[in-house]
Design an enzyme around this catalytic site. Structure first.
Site, mmCIF file in Angstrom:
data_model
loop_
_atom_site.group_PDB
_atom_site.id
_atom_site.type_symbol
_atom_site.label_atom_id
_atom_site.label_comp_id
_atom_site.label_asym_id
_atom_site.label_seq_id
_atom_site.Cartn_x
_atom_site.Cartn_y
_atom_site.Cartn_z
ATOM 1 C CG HIS A 9 148.038 -54.236 -70.327
ATOM 2 N ND1 HIS A 9 148.734 -55.283 -69.774
ATOM 3 C CD2 HIS A 9 147.988 -53.275 -69.382
ATOM 4 C CE1 HIS A 9 149.105 -54.964 -68.542
ATOM 5 N NE2 HIS A 9 148.649 -53.745 -68.273
ATOM 6 C CG HIS A 151 147.328 -49.386 -68.597
ATOM 7 N ND1 HIS A 151 148.421 -50.122 -68.955
ATOM 8 C CD2 HIS A 151 147.265 -48.341 -69.477
ATOM 9 C CE1 HIS A 151 149.019 -49.559 -69.993
ATOM 10 N NE2 HIS A 151 148.333 -48.477 -70.331
#
Length: 190
Positions: A9, A151
């Protein structure tokens, strides 16, 4: 074998502050949105078959920005979440150093993939969780390419497995925010 594009992200305020985010639902900041838009522009010509994302806001928003030029829906799956840092979530790096010692945060220092922070999850547990969803994605999209926005630790874990690197070195393979990594699935697990 499916072609997968793994993306961490965009930036958050906690990234800047040096806080462990884990599964805390921290949003992107303005720089993170700009990173996602830049990557969306770079990937606009990649013919993604599908786009998947963690359900946490920072990953989901990154995926939605990247998905816009493709006119594809973002398929959300909570198994793509960041590793759970348990009691350490929200703590500053300096607080964790005090609790765990200086060597803990050294990305070059190998650490057992079975280590877990208090109340958290291990890298091995994370790998099992993410591998399960990737197997399902591969069955649904055997040729790809498929974009997966997640992530730091899921991307690093998958990168290590794809390259045959032991999970004890996962911390030295954490990608930058919005850095795309191409791998094929399935690959041998570590």
């Amino acid at each position: 074998m499916a072609e997968l594009w793994l993306v961490r992200h965009g930036q958050t305020d906690w990234n800047i502050e040096g806080r462990f985010q884990g599964q805390a639902d921290v949003p992107l900041n303005a720089a993170g949105r700009a990173e996602a838009q830049k990557l969306a522009n770079e990937l606009a010509c990649v013919p993604f078959e599908a786009i998947y994302s963690s359900d946490l806001e920072r990953a989901r928003e990154t995926a939605e920005i990247i998905a816009a030029p493709h006119e594809l829906p973002v398929r959300v799956d909570e198994r793509l979440r960041e590793i759970s840092h348990g009691d350490w979530e929200g703590l500053h790096v300096s607080e964790i150093r005090t609790q765990a010692g200086t060597a803990f945060l050294d990305p070059i220092q190998p650490r057992s993939p079975d280590f877990r922070s208090p109340g958290g999850e291990s890298v091995r547990e994370l790998a099992a969780r993410v591998n399960q969803v990737l197997s399902e994605i591969e069955r649904a999209h055997p040729n790809g390419p498929v974009l997966i926005v997640s992530h730091a630790m899921p991307a690093a874990t998958l990168t290590c497995q794809a390259r045959g690197i032991g999970l004890e070195l996962v911390r030295s393979h954490i990608p930058r925010n919005c850095e795309p990594i191409r791998v094929t699935w399935p690959f041998s697990s570590c």
